[in-house]
Scaffold this active site. Structure first.
Site, short mmCIF file in Angstrom:
data_model
loop_
_atom_site.label_atom_id
_atom_site.label_comp_id
_atom_site.label_asym_id
_atom_site.label_seq_id
_atom_site.Cartn_x
_atom_site.Cartn_y
_atom_site.Cartn_z
CB VAL A 105 36.98 -115.34 12.44
CG1 VAL A 105 37.50 -114.08 13.03
CG2 VAL A 105 35.50 -115.96 12.45
CB CYS A 106 41.42 -113.48 11.92
SG CYS A 106 42.93 -112.61 12.11
CB ALA A 107 44.92 -116.45 11.68
#
Length: 300
Positions: A105-107
């Site tokens: 998720v994301c980074a």
């Protein structure tokens, strides 16, 4: 039993973790075979929001049915990068090599990249990190402006709320779309979004400029896009002439004020139609007299 292992990295964003965990936890409450584990490189893991989480440092035994999820972390200080211990990176890669699935998720996509899992694959991440990670992992292919991407049991998502979409997608893959919809309703999420839905709507896509006057006009249009908004009134609100407004607005956004308003109407109408409204009803709801203009805009 399918084991969902969340890898907790210091500075993690709570919603990156809580969203997918809630989806799988709710699915488990409905009788599906998920069990959740929280693993870290240390026991006490601080979050970006100031809440310290408790993790175990001993990894459970995993099978190819199991999933590792890497939530994202605060990137203001780290510019997207957070070092993993070499043993952790090897564990992510080994789980995938053994037939397992790894998601981010994301980074969290940076952790997958550091483990070699992005090489030769398509991936996505939060729109603010796309250029950074594309440059950091040149052997991978960045897919922009989507919610999640799946490529050979490596699943990456844009971040924050899109982690919920990713988890619902996996529930649907395991147990069918009806069960995923049941979980979504329990979470008060109307329905899971497809992976290729845009990360940012029109209101955000056309805000990356520095013109205060244009921002004021966009605020006015955003607040009441279904109403008639004559150019003269918008120009008066901005304190400039109609000609100057049109010139500045087009230079800042690539659109005229009318086209921007139409785009907002179209986006909202598409959403209403996707939820079962007729074209006629959706058109009237967003300010068109009938569906003819809506059909023309959709046709473009």
């Amino acid at each position: 039993m399918v084991r969902i292992v969340f890898l907790l990295i210091p500075g993690l964003e709570l919603l990156d973790l809580a969203g997918p965990a809630q989806v799988f936890g709710t699915a488990a409450a409905f009788g599906h075979d998920y069990t959740l584990d929280y693993v870290g490189e240390r026991e006490d893991v601080p979050s970006a929001q100031g809440v310290t989480l408790r993790a175990v440092t001993r990894w459970p035994d995993l099978t190819p049915r199991d999933l590792i999820v890497v939530p994202g972390w605060n990137t203001v200080q780290g510019a997207g990068r957070h070092p993993l211990l070499a043993a952790t990176a090897r564990r992510l890669a080994a789980h995938h090599a053994a037939g397992g699935t790894v998601a981010s998720v994301c980074a969290g996509a940076d952790a997958l990249g550091a483990s070699g899992l992005l090489d030769g694959r398509r991936f996505t991440t939060h729109h603010e990190l796309q250029d950074l990670l594309a440059a950091r992992y040149p052997r991978a292919t960045i897919v922009r402006d989507v919610l999640y991407v799946t490529d050979d049991r490596v699943i990456t998502s844009a971040g924050i709320a899109s982690g919920i979409d990713l988890a619902l997608h996996l529930v649907a893959a395991d147990h069918g779309p009806a069960e995923a919809a049941k979980v979504a309703r329990d979470l008060v999420v109307y329905a899971r979004r497809n992976g290729d839905a845009a990360q940012a709507g029109a209101m955000l896509r056309h805000r990356s400029h520095l013109s205060d006057a244009v921002h004021r006009v966009q605020d006015r249009i955003d607040a009441d896009f279904a109403a008639p908004l004559p150019l003269a009134g918008l120009a008066a609100a901005a304190g400039i002439s109609e000609r100057t407004l049109t010139r500045r607005f087009t230079a800042a956004t690539g659109l005229t004020p009318l086209r921007y308003q139409q785009l907002l109407r179209l986006e909202r109408a598409e959403h209403l139609i996707s939820q079962g409204e007729t074209s006629e009803a959706a058109a009237r709801s967003v300010g068109f007299q009938d569906a003819r203009m809506l059909r023309r805009l959709r046709g473009r």
